[in-house]
Motif scaffolding. Structure first.
Motif, PDB file in Angstrom:
ATOM      1  N   ILE A   1     -22.398  -9.954  31.473  1.00  0.00           N
ATOM      2  CA  ILE A   1     -23.072 -11.252  31.375  1.00  0.00           C
ATOM      3  C   ILE A   1     -22.543 -12.184  32.461  1.00  0.00           C
ATOM      4  O   ILE A   1     -21.332 -12.293  32.670  1.00  0.00           O
ATOM      5  N   LEU A   2     -23.450 -12.868  33.138  1.00  0.00           N
ATOM      6  CA  LEU A   2     -23.066 -13.903  34.088  1.00  0.00           C
ATOM      7  C   LEU A   2     -22.973 -15.239  33.352  1.00  0.00           C
ATOM      8  O   LEU A   2     -23.819 -15.553  32.508  1.00  0.00           O
ATOM      9  N   ALA A   3     -21.940 -16.017  33.656  1.00  0.00           N
ATOM     10  CA  ALA A   3     -21.847 -17.363  33.106  1.00  0.00           C
ATOM     11  C   ALA A   3     -22.960 -18.220  33.701  1.00  0.00           C
ATOM     12  O   ALA A   3     -23.488 -17.915  34.779  1.00  0.00           O
ATOM     13  N   GLU A   4     -23.317 -19.286  33.010  1.00  0.00           N
ATOM     14  CA  GLU A   4     -24.374 -20.166  33.510  1.00  0.00           C
ATOM     15  C   GLU A   4     -24.024 -20.704  34.898  1.00  0.00           C
ATOM     16  O   GLU A   4     -24.897 -20.828  35.763  1.00  0.00           O
ATOM     17  N   GLU A   5     -22.731 -21.019  35.107  1.00  0.00           N
ATOM     18  CA  GLU A   5     -22.290 -21.524  36.410  1.00  0.00           C
ATOM     19  C   GLU A   5     -22.474 -20.455  37.498  1.00  0.00           C
ATOM     20  O   GLU A   5     -22.806 -20.777  38.645  1.00  0.00           O
ATOM     21  N   GLU A   6     -22.303 -19.195  37.121  1.00  0.00           N
ATOM     22  CA  GLU A   6     -22.472 -18.108  38.095  1.00  0.00           C
ATOM     23  C   GLU A   6     -23.948 -17.928  38.446  1.00  0.00           C
ATOM     24  O   GLU A   6     -24.277 -17.622  39.607  1.00  0.00           O
ATOM     25  N   VAL A   7     -24.828 -18.104  37.466  1.00  0.00           N
ATOM     26  CA  VAL A   7     -26.261 -18.011  37.749  1.00  0.00           C
ATOM     27  C   VAL A   7     -26.669 -19.111  38.731  1.00  0.00           C
ATOM     28  O   VAL A   7     -27.402 -18.862  39.701  1.00  0.00           O
ATOM     29  N   VAL A   8     -26.174 -20.312  38.512  1.00  0.00           N
ATOM     30  CA  VAL A   8     -26.474 -21.430  39.415  1.00  0.00           C
ATOM     31  C   VAL A   8     -25.966 -21.129  40.818  1.00  0.00           C
ATOM     32  O   VAL A   8     -26.692 -21.301  41.818  1.00  0.00           O
ATOM     33  N   SER A   9     -24.735 -20.665  40.910  1.00  0.00           N
ATOM     34  CA  SER A   9     -24.146 -20.331  42.215  1.00  0.00           C
ATOM     35  C   SER A   9     -24.937 -19.235  42.910  1.00  0.00           C
ATOM     36  O   SER A   9     -25.198 -19.299  44.120  1.00  0.00           O
ATOM     37  N   LEU A  10     -25.347 -18.240  42.145  1.00  0.00           N
ATOM     38  CA  LEU A  10     -26.125 -17.119  42.678  1.00  0.00           C
ATOM     39  C   LEU A  10     -27.416 -17.613  43.321  1.00  0.00           C
ATOM     40  O   LEU A  10     -27.766 -17.218  44.441  1.00  0.00           O
ATOM     41  N   LEU A  11     -28.101 -18.508  42.625  1.00  0.00           N
ATOM     42  CA  LEU A  11     -29.387 -19.005  43.117  1.00  0.00           C
ATOM     43  C   LEU A  11     -29.206 -19.975  44.280  1.00  0.00           C
ATOM     44  O   LEU A  11     -29.982 -19.955  45.247  1.00  0.00           O
ATOM     45  N   MET A  12     -28.184 -20.822  44.209  1.00  0.00           N
ATOM     46  CA  MET A  12     -27.943 -21.798  45.281  1.00  0.00           C
ATOM     47  C   MET A  12     -27.547 -21.117  46.585  1.00  0.00           C
ATOM     48  O   MET A  12     -27.847 -21.627  47.672  1.00  0.00           O
ATOM     49  N   LYS A  13     -26.870 -19.983  46.500  1.00  0.00           N
ATOM     50  CA  LYS A  13     -26.418 -19.271  47.693  1.00  0.00           C
ATOM     51  C   LYS A  13     -27.512 -18.392  48.303  1.00  0.00           C
ATOM     52  O   LYS A  13     -27.311 -17.807  49.359  1.00  0.00           O
ATOM     53  N   THR A  14     -28.655 -18.284  47.615  1.00  0.00           N
ATOM     54  CA  THR A  14     -29.760 -17.466  48.122  1.00  0.00           C
ATOM     55  C   THR A  14     -30.689 -18.353  48.934  1.00  0.00           C
ATOM     56  O   THR A  14     -31.516 -19.085  48.381  1.00  0.00           O
ATOM     57  N   GLY A  15     -30.550 -18.298  50.246  1.00  0.00           N
ATOM     58  CA  GLY A  15     -31.317 -19.180  51.123  1.00  0.00           C
ATOM     59  C   GLY A  15     -32.758 -18.756  51.305  1.00  0.00           C
ATOM     60  O   GLY A  15     -33.647 -19.596  51.473  1.00  0.00           O
ATOM     61  N   ASN A  16     -33.025 -17.461  51.271  1.00  0.00           N
ATOM     62  CA  ASN A  16     -34.385 -16.957  51.446  1.00  0.00           C
ATOM     63  C   ASN A  16     -35.247 -17.370  50.242  1.00  0.00           C
ATOM     64  O   ASN A  16     -34.933 -17.047  49.099  1.00  0.00           O
ATOM     65  N   LEU A  17     -36.327 -18.100  50.488  1.00  0.00           N
ATOM     66  CA  LEU A  17     -37.152 -18.645  49.413  1.00  0.00           C
ATOM     67  C   LEU A  17     -37.743 -17.545  48.530  1.00  0.00           C
ATOM     68  O   LEU A  17     -37.750 -17.659  47.296  1.00  0.00           O
ATOM     69  N   LYS A  18     -38.220 -16.479  49.145  1.00  0.00           N
ATOM     70  CA  LYS A  18     -38.814 -15.383  48.374  1.00  0.00           C
ATOM     71  C   LYS A  18     -37.767 -14.732  47.480  1.00  0.00           C
ATOM     72  O   LYS A  18     -38.024 -14.449  46.301  1.00  0.00           O
ATOM     73  N   HIS A  19     -36.584 -14.494  48.034  1.00  0.00           N
ATOM     74  CA  HIS A  19     -35.514 -13.871  47.259  1.00  0.00           C
ATOM     75  C   HIS A  19     -35.052 -14.776  46.114  1.00  0.00           C
ATOM     76  O   HIS A  19     -34.789 -14.306  45.010  1.00  0.00           O
ATOM     77  N   ARG A  20     -34.962 -16.072  46.397  1.00  0.00           N
ATOM     78  CA  ARG A  20     -34.544 -17.007  45.348  1.00  0.00           C
ATOM     79  C   ARG A  20     -35.594 -17.068  44.234  1.00  0.00           C
ATOM     80  O   ARG A  20     -35.250 -17.078  43.044  1.00  0.00           O
ATOM     81  N   ALA A  21     -36.871 -17.079  44.609  1.00  0.00           N
ATOM     82  CA  ALA A  21     -37.943 -17.097  43.608  1.00  0.00           C
ATOM     83  C   ALA A  21     -37.908 -15.831  42.760  1.00  0.00           C
ATOM     84  O   ALA A  21     -38.114 -15.876  41.539  1.00  0.00           O
ATOM     85  N   LEU A  22     -37.623 -14.698  43.394  1.00  0.00           N
ATOM     86  CA  LEU A  22     -37.561 -13.430  42.669  1.00  0.00           C
ATOM     87  C   LEU A  22     -36.437 -13.435  41.638  1.00  0.00           C
ATOM     88  O   LEU A  22     -36.620 -13.049  40.482  1.00  0.00           O
TER      89      LEU A  22
END
Length: 331
Positions: free
Chosen positions: A156-177
């Motif tokens: 399980i990823l912590a909520e803070e880790e999910v946020v970090s994961l998405l914020m560090k994904t610069g590619n718009l398509k990858h972040r949307a996925l």
């Protein structure tokens, strides 16, 4: 035909070996998911061809799986497991095997091939399917022994880790996925098979069609996700599938997994886990947020509530409220 015409009157072309090879290759094709046959597989086909009877058994297995409407993953997995047994048999016909033979084979998989408990379960399922569903020998094979699976805690990823994961994904398509995967609790195949029309912004729902077990379900559409999907749609203009490959068609599951692994590296997250870990995190965070577990069962598409109950093992809600007896000692 051109070679045959050229050699006419000079030599006789013996096509039987080529015909046999093509028959073997055709039976193996469902195991490789449309990819090119590797040199190793070609070598196996040439050096260890299945007997005509066992080749027929393999095609019967594949036909029955398709007739029953099972998924391509099941077709691929069962074919691979059954094919391994058939190659070992040589000229021995698989229908001549008894339950004792099968149990010895399963023991060989564990001792010699190093099969895990989960892998042995897959082999048992494939063999039971053939003997019970194709040959109708249910009484003899219904209780094949299965090794006990180890009880593993979900990643399980912590909520803070999910946020970090998405914020560090610069590619718009990858972040949307990744946002879509987490916000709807999708399996990877459900994720890549989503279509543009499955996003219902009027009712704020996501339609998941033909999920595992060919079940349809709906989950709430996140408003944050909808904003990102609108920006993504304007930039990429997907035609049919929500996430499409460079050549059109659905994004591959392998590419989706690569997107997650790269995002985890960029975010400095070292927990193991695939796209499915985002699904686990979605369910756990819902439970920790107070969502009734029966709703979570529906959102995940589980038939049995017991499957959903495992998220209670990793939920922090009860654990944090109990605390440790160390804190109660009279220091």
């Amino acid at each position: 035909m051109q070679i045959k015409d050229t050699l006419h009157g000079i030599a006789t072309l013996e096509a039987t070996p080529l015909k046999q090879y093509l028959e073997q290759r055709r039976a193996v094709q469902p195991m490789i998911n449309g990819e090119q046959l590797s040199k190793q597989r070609v070598q196996i086909i040439l050096e260890h061809p299945l007997s005509p009877e066992n080749l027929h058994a393999l095609t019967r297995l594949q036909a029955m799986i398709q007739l029953k409407g099972y998924s391509h993953n099941t077709l691929q997995s069962y074919s691979n497991e059954f094919h391994l047994l058939l190659r070992l048999l040589g000229r021995v016909y698989v229908s001549d095997l008894t339950k004792d033979h099968i149990q010895s084979y399963l023991l060989w998989l564990i001792q010699k091939k190093g099969y895990s408990e989960t892998h042995v379960h897959m082999a048992v399922n494939a063999l039971k399917f053939y003997f019970e569903q194709v040959e109708g020998r249910g009484r003899e094979f219904y209780d094949l022994p299965r090794p006990k699976k180890p009880s593993k805690l979900l990643q399980i990823l912590a909520e803070e880790e999910v946020v970090s994961l998405l914020m560090k994904t610069g590619n718009l398509k990858h972040r949307a996925l990744l946002m879509t995967s987490y916000s709807a609790g999708l399996r990877v195949r459900e994720l890549v098979n989503l279509k543009v029309l499955d996003i219902d912004s009027k009712r704020m729902m996501v339609h998941i069609r033909c999920g595992k077990g060919k079940k349809n379900r709906m989950v709430p559409l996140s408003r944050v996700l909808l904003q990102t999907l609108r920006a993504y749609f304007v930039a990429h203009r997907p035609k049919v599938y929500l996430f499409e490959g460079d050549r059109g068609g659905a994004y591959s599951t392998r590419s989706a997994q690569k997107v997650l692994h790269q995002a985890k590296r960029d975010a400095g997250i070292y927990k193991v886990g695939s796209i499915h870990s985002l699904r686990h995190s979605y369910a756990t965070h819902l439970l920790e947020g107070g969502t009734d577990i029966r709703y979570i069962q529906c959102f995940l598409g589980h038939n049995n509530l017991k499957t959903t109950m495992r998220y209670r093992q990793v939920s922090r809600v009860k654990v944090e409220s109990i605390g440790s007896p160390m804190d109660e000692l009279p220091w």
